[in-house]
Design a protein around this motif. Structure first.
Motif, PDB file in Angstrom:
ATOM      1  N   TYR A 298     -21.471 -19.690  -4.598  1.00 59.67           N
ATOM      2  CA  TYR A 298     -22.582 -19.677  -3.637  1.00 59.67           C
ATOM      3  C   TYR A 298     -22.235 -18.795  -2.448  1.00 59.67           C
ATOM      4  CZ  TYR A 298     -25.777 -21.329  -0.005  1.00 59.67           C
ATOM      5  OH  TYR A 298     -26.706 -21.378   1.004  1.00 59.67           O
TER       6      TYR A 298
ATOM      7  N   PHE B  14     -24.755 -16.563 -10.183  1.00 55.88           N
ATOM      8  CA  PHE B  14     -25.041 -17.265 -11.435  1.00 55.88           C
ATOM      9  C   PHE B  14     -24.142 -16.780 -12.567  1.00 55.88           C
ATOM     10  CE2 PHE B  14     -28.584 -19.133  -9.356  1.00 55.88           C
ATOM     11  CZ  PHE B  14     -28.994 -20.203 -10.134  1.00 55.88           C
TER      12      PHE B  14
ATOM     13  N   MET C 191     -26.795 -24.769  -8.916  1.00 58.16           N
ATOM     14  CA  MET C 191     -27.667 -23.755  -9.514  1.00 58.16           C
ATOM     15  C   MET C 191     -29.131 -24.091  -9.278  1.00 58.16           C
ATOM     16  SD  MET C 191     -25.930 -22.421 -13.081  1.00 58.16           S
ATOM     17  CE  MET C 191     -26.050 -24.008 -13.891  1.00 58.16           C
ATOM     18  N   TYR C 192     -29.498 -25.349  -9.449  1.00 57.13           N
ATOM     19  CA  TYR C 192     -30.885 -25.743  -9.212  1.00 57.13           C
ATOM     20  C   TYR C 192     -31.246 -25.640  -7.730  1.00 57.13           C
ATOM     21  CZ  TYR C 192     -32.367 -27.131 -13.872  1.00 57.13           C
ATOM     22  OH  TYR C 192     -32.758 -27.105 -15.191  1.00 57.13           O
TER      23      TYR C 192
ATOM     24  N   ALA D 212     -31.404 -21.440 -13.211  1.00 61.40           N
ATOM     25  CA  ALA D 212     -30.614 -22.609 -13.606  1.00 61.40           C
ATOM     26  C   ALA D 212     -31.067 -23.148 -14.965  1.00 61.40           C
ATOM     27  CB  ALA D 212     -30.729 -23.704 -12.548  1.00 61.40           C
TER      28      ALA D 212
ATOM     29  N   PHE E 171     -21.233 -18.707 -12.060  1.00 60.01           N
ATOM     30  CA  PHE E 171     -21.483 -20.097 -12.464  1.00 60.01           C
ATOM     31  C   PHE E 171     -21.361 -20.278 -13.974  1.00 60.01           C
ATOM     32  CE2 PHE E 171     -24.032 -20.926  -8.411  1.00 60.01           C
ATOM     33  CZ  PHE E 171     -23.060 -21.772  -7.895  1.00 60.01           C
TER      34      PHE E 171
ATOM     35  N   ASN F 186     -27.854 -13.653  -6.050  1.00 59.39           N
ATOM     36  CA  ASN F 186     -28.125 -14.735  -6.992  1.00 59.39           C
ATOM     37  C   ASN F 186     -27.567 -14.422  -8.384  1.00 59.39           C
ATOM     38  OD1 ASN F 186     -31.398 -15.561  -5.589  1.00 59.39           O
ATOM     39  ND2 ASN F 186     -29.389 -16.455  -5.183  1.00 59.39           N
TER      40      ASN F 186
ATOM     41  N   ILE G  15     -21.933 -27.872 -10.490  1.00 57.83           N
ATOM     42  CA  ILE G  15     -22.415 -26.516 -10.784  1.00 57.83           C
ATOM     43  C   ILE G  15     -23.910 -26.544 -11.097  1.00 57.83           C
ATOM     44  CG2 ILE G  15     -22.337 -24.652 -12.501  1.00 57.83           C
ATOM     45  CD1 ILE G  15     -19.285 -25.163 -12.663  1.00 57.83           C
TER      46      ILE G  15
END
Length: 588
Positions: free
Chosen positions: A49, A291, A163-164, A171, A294, A287, A159
């Protein structure tokens, strides 16, 4: 000792039991590792993040001052992650070692109280495997298993939540890989359970084989069976190799499959996210980068979870086998309450029946009595039941029916430790431990001093023999005493019995394998040992028991004659025939 959990893919009952053991040994540390795992998961999830934020707000806007500050935050974050990871692994291993230490103690303490019948039917190699390697595998449940697995599971949860929080559309695309990952992990979990069950069985088989062959090496070499035994070993070893290769095969398949799923998720993210960035602008470059990280962070713990399950699965298979022994009700009952300070040595067998195997009686209604201080000799052909009598007197086995009394007190009313304190046994096959002669004599009883041992050795006439050894009483004895002659080992066993000053002495064919150099010493030691105490002498050499107060002649589990040497010869029966056969052999 067959496991009850072979049909299940995962032994949740065993896991619960192992965890409860961990909590009982290190509750504070156990909970501490959980808290560290939570903090570690939080820190690791915040890093992507922060990376995305740095790209969108500082790199794209060319804010160098802010960029330097954010990079410093990332460095601090990485340092904290490293510190937390260290403590997670280290403390998990501390918990693991405390657990297996406790298990070793419990298992050994449980085993040494088992009936001798259990050891008669269970190979030593199996018990060695349970006590050593199976216990070691249980450590894997903690040091690379459940506690680290908890951290991985928390990472996945955090995680997904992060993400959401950042972008629910991206996500949702990424989260599609989770069910697929779970299906893959579940499949391999089931397959590995069977592999590990087979592995522990083969390891036990290999340990048993090696231990038996090393013990019986003289037989192998005398009968020139080296090549045959080598072939058997190679076969077992090959089976174990094939089993390990199965594990390698499963993991060789698992990791590429996980990588492919991860790559598909990354490709879908870049394709969809890139389109949204170019067309609508509602997905930022930061983002996408975040991601992508992630996905790597999500697949890494999921891949690790498969490995953790591997470790846990292996550990639980070992735990299942260890708990089988701990749960076994093989301990000899000790319900007797009477503890005698001293016994006179009167022995009574009243209609005693016994069988090692149900419905196959070894003793068939044995009855005899001895007065305090008497020497009773028991003779008979091999398999007549002579040695069984002394096994029952010391309660190594429980009788089927009848009664055995010492000074009129049933041995089942006596405390087992107290009973054996009053009875000493000298066996034909003397077992000596791989330690000093002094340690082999006192058997860990620190209250017995070297001076006491030396005085006792002088009384029974073996002090000079022991003193003549390179280091005297502190001379090292090799395994089973193989560096000493049969007679020398026997003399040490005599001294071991004498130093404990028992009221009842049993000599189980203790003079049947005497070398000529030790015969005079052994005869003197025997005289001193039996002096003033009730003695039961089991012997093949009838010449050594002619002065016994009572001779009991056994055949096929029954007493066929009783009396003194002269009275039995006068009967011209079973004993007289035995004596005549031995006498004629000695003079032939």
């Amino acid at each position: 000792m067959k496991s009850n959990n072979t049909a299940k893919s995962f032994d949740y009952t065993g896991l619960k039991r192992v965890i409860s053991l961990g909590l009982s040994q290190s509750k504070g540390l156990f909970i501490g590792v959980i808290f560290i795992a939570v903090f570690s998961a939080c820190f690791s999830v915040y890093r992507p993040y922060l990376t995305g934020d740095v790209i969108d707000n500082y790199i794209l806007n060319k804010d160098l001052v802010g960029l330097k500050l954010e990079i410093f935050k990332l460095i601090i974050l990485l340092i904290f992650e490293g510190i937390l990871a260290f403590f997670t692994v280290y403390l998990a291993n501390v918990v693991a070692q405390r657990v297996i230490k406790e298990l070793r103690v419990r298992l050994y303490n449980h085993l040494i109280k088992f009936k001798l019948g259990y050891f008669d039917r269970t190979p030593n190699g199996v018990l060695v495997t349970r006590s050593v390697s199976d216990v070691e595998t249980i450590a894997e449940v903690f040091n690379d298993g459940i506690l680290v697995l908890l951290g991985d599971a928390l990472k996945i949860i955090f995680i997904v939540a992060m993400m959401y929080y950042m972008n629910w559309v991206l996500a949702t695309i990424v989260i599609v890989i989770l069910p697929l990952m779970m299906i893959i992990t579940r499949y391999f979990q089931k397959a590995l359970k069977d592999v590990y069950q087979e592995e522990r069985t083969l390891v036990s088989k290999l340990n048993t084989f090696i231990q038996e062959r090393l013990t019986g090496m003289n037989i192998i070499q005398v009968f020139n069976r080296q090549q045959a035994e080598y072939s058997k070993f190679s076969s077992i070893n090959n089976d174990l190799k094939k089993n390990y290769l199965k594990t390698v095969l499963y993991f060789s398949l698992l990791f590429p499959v996980v990588d492919i799923v991860s790559a598909l998720a990354t490709g879908s993210l870049i394709w969809f996210g890139g389109l949204r960035t170019a067309a609508a602008g509602d997905v930022t470059v930061g983002n996408l980068i975040a991601f992508t990280q992630f996905i790597t962070m999500l697949t890494a713990p999921m891949r690790a979870i498969a490995e953790r399950f591997n470790s846990i699965q292996r550990g639980l298979v070992g735990a299942d086998r260890v708990f089988d022994i701990l749960d076994a009700n093989e301990t000899l009952p000790n319900n007797g309450k009477k503890k005698l300070e001293k016994v006179k040595g009167k022995i009574d067998f009243e209609n005693v029946e016994f069988s090692y195997v149900p419905n196959n009686k070894v003793l068939k209604g044995i009855s005899f009595s001895s007065q305090p201080g008497e020497t009773i000799a028991i003779v008979g052909a091999t398999g007549a039941g002579k040695s069984t009598i002394i096994n029952l007197l010391s309660r190594f086995y429980d009788i089927d029916s009848g009664s055995i009394k010492i000074d009129g007190i049933d041995i089942y009313d006596m405390d087992l430790v107290n009973l054996r304190h009053h009875v000493a046994v000298v066996l034909q096959d003397v077992f000596l431990f791989n330690t000093t002669i002094f340690d082999n004599i006192i058997l860990g009883d620190k209250s017995i001093t070297l001076e006491q041992v030396q005085e006792a050795a002088k009384v029974i006439g073996i002090h000079d023999f022991i003193s003549s050894l390179p280091n005297g009483y502190y001379s090292e004895v090799s395994e089973r005493g193989s560096t000493l002659s049969v007679g020398q080992r026997q003399l040490i066993s005599f001294l071991r019995a004498y130093i404990y000053n028992p009221e009842i002495l049993v000599l189980d064919e203790a003079t049947s394998s005497i070398d000529s150099n030790s015969e005079e010493l052994i005869q003197l030691a025997t005289t001193k040992l039996t002096e003033g105490r009730t003695s039961i002498v089991i012997a093949h050499r009838l010449a050594t028991i002619q002065n016994a107060d009572q001779i009991i002649v056994m055949d096929n589990g029954m007493i066929v004659e009783k009396g003194t040497h002269e009275s039995l010869l006068a009967k011209n029966g079973y004993y007289a025939n035995l004596y005549e056969v031995q006498f004629s052999k000695m003079n032939s």
